[in-house]
Enzyme design. Structure first.
Site, PDB file in Angstrom:
ATOM      1  N   SER A  53       0.843  -1.202   0.000  1.00  0.00           N
ATOM      2  CA  SER A  53       0.000   0.000   0.000  1.00  0.00           C
ATOM      3  C   SER A  53       0.876   1.249   0.000  1.00  0.00           C
ATOM      4  O   SER A  53       1.775   1.364   0.833  1.00  0.00           O
ATOM      5  CB  SER A  53      -0.910   0.039   1.231  1.00  0.00           C
ATOM      6  OG  SER A  53      -1.605   1.273   1.280  1.00  0.00           O
ATOM      7  N   VAL A  58       7.334   2.262   4.182  1.00  0.00           N
ATOM      8  CA  VAL A  58       8.289   1.633   3.272  1.00  0.00           C
ATOM      9  C   VAL A  58       7.793   1.751   1.824  1.00  0.00           C
ATOM     10  O   VAL A  58       8.569   2.034   0.910  1.00  0.00           O
ATOM     11  CB  VAL A  58       8.555   0.164   3.661  1.00  0.00           C
ATOM     12  CG1 VAL A  58       9.481  -0.516   2.658  1.00  0.00           C
ATOM     13  CG2 VAL A  58       9.157   0.085   5.059  1.00  0.00           C
ATOM     14  N   CYS A  59       6.507   1.556   1.612  1.00  0.00           N
ATOM     15  CA  CYS A  59       5.940   1.659   0.261  1.00  0.00           C
ATOM     16  C   CYS A  59       6.066   3.082  -0.272  1.00  0.00           C
ATOM     17  O   CYS A  59       6.385   3.294  -1.446  1.00  0.00           O
ATOM     18  CB  CYS A  59       4.480   1.221   0.262  1.00  0.00           C
ATOM     19  SG  CYS A  59       4.231  -0.474   0.831  1.00  0.00           S
ATOM     20  N   ASP A  60       5.819   4.048   0.586  1.00  0.00           N
ATOM     21  CA  ASP A  60       5.973   5.459   0.245  1.00  0.00           C
ATOM     22  C   ASP A  60       7.417   5.708  -0.184  1.00  0.00           C
ATOM     23  O   ASP A  60       7.676   6.286  -1.247  1.00  0.00           O
ATOM     24  CB  ASP A  60       5.600   6.303   1.469  1.00  0.00           C
ATOM     25  CG  ASP A  60       5.779   7.796   1.263  1.00  0.00           C
ATOM     26  OD1 ASP A  60       4.759   8.501   1.233  1.00  0.00           O
ATOM     27  OD2 ASP A  60       6.936   8.267   1.162  1.00  0.00           O
ATOM     28  N   THR A  63       8.296   4.011  -3.579  1.00  0.00           N
ATOM     29  CA  THR A  63       7.720   4.696  -4.737  1.00  0.00           C
ATOM     30  C   THR A  63       8.456   6.002  -5.004  1.00  0.00           C
ATOM     31  O   THR A  63       8.760   6.335  -6.158  1.00  0.00           O
ATOM     32  CB  THR A  63       6.215   4.925  -4.523  1.00  0.00           C
ATOM     33  OG1 THR A  63       5.611   3.657  -4.218  1.00  0.00           O
ATOM     34  CG2 THR A  63       5.562   5.509  -5.763  1.00  0.00           C
TER      35      THR A  63
END
Length: 165
Positions: A53, A58-60, A63
Site C-alpha cells: 500500500s 516503506v511503500c511510500d 515509490t
C-alpha cells in the site's frame, strides 16, 4: 521461496518468476479507472515496483525512490502496483508530488498478483517485489523481498533497468 509479513509466514498465490522468464500479461486499473496491460508499455524497459500500500512508510519510500530514479533512466517506464484503490493512489501521488511513476491498482481481480506470484492469500495484499521487464517483455531481474516490511535492493533494480536498455 518463503515470504513473511511482520515475521509471520504468508502464502503467495501464483508461481514465482525469475530472470529469463517471459513477463506475463496482466490487467490493472489506472488512476482514471482505465484498464492497463503490460502491452500498453511495450517497447520500453519497465521497472515494476510492487508494494502492499502506498500509504505505508516503506511503500511510500520505495515509490519515491523509483520516482527519483525515473528522471535518470532513458526509455524506462516505472509502474508501481498495489491493491490500493485508484482514487487513493491518485490522492497519494498528488500529495507526494510523484509524477514519474505510474501507479496502478490490482484491487479488482488480483490479475497482476496472481500472474507474478505476489498476491498474499491471507491478506489480499501484494507482497513487496521488483521486476525489470525489457522492451521485448522478458524479465531481466526479479526480487521477491523475503520480509514484506523490508526495502528491496533499489540499486540492483535500477542497474538492471539501465542494462536492459
Amino acid at each position: 521461496m518463503s515470504v513473511t509479513f511482520k515475521e509471520k509466514p504468508v502464502t503467495l498465490i501464483g508461481t514465482p518468476l525469475k530472470a529469463g522468464d517471459a513477463a506475463p500479461d496482466f490487467k490493472v486499473l489506472a488512476n482514471d479507472l482505465s484498464e492497463v496491460t503490460l502491452a500498453d508499455s511495450k517497447g520500453h524497459v519497465r521497472i515494476i515496483s510492487v508494494v502492499p500500500s502506498v500509504d505505508t512508510g516503506v511503500c511510500d519510500a520505495q515509490t519515491r525512490r523509483f520516482n527519483e530514479a525515473a528522471s535518470k533512466l532513458e526509455n524506462v517506464k516505472i509502474l508501481t502496483i498495489s491493491v490500493d484503490l485508484p482514487f487513493a493512489q491518485k490522492r497519494w501521488c498528488a500529495s507526494a508530488g510523484v509524477e514519474n511513476v505510474q501507479t496502478l491498482s490490482d484491487h479488482r481481480e488480483l490479475s497482476f498478483g496472481k500472474a507474478y506470484g505476489t498476491a498474499i492469500e491471507e491478506l489480499r495484499l501484494l507482497a513487496r517485489a521488483v521486476f525489470v521487464v525489457d522492451s521485448s517483455d522478458k524479465i531481466t531481474y526479479a526480487e521477491y523481498v523475503s520480509e514484506v516490511t523490508d526495502h528491496p535492493d533499489y540499486d540492483k533494480a535500477i542497474e538492471a533497468a539501465a542494462a536492459a536498455n
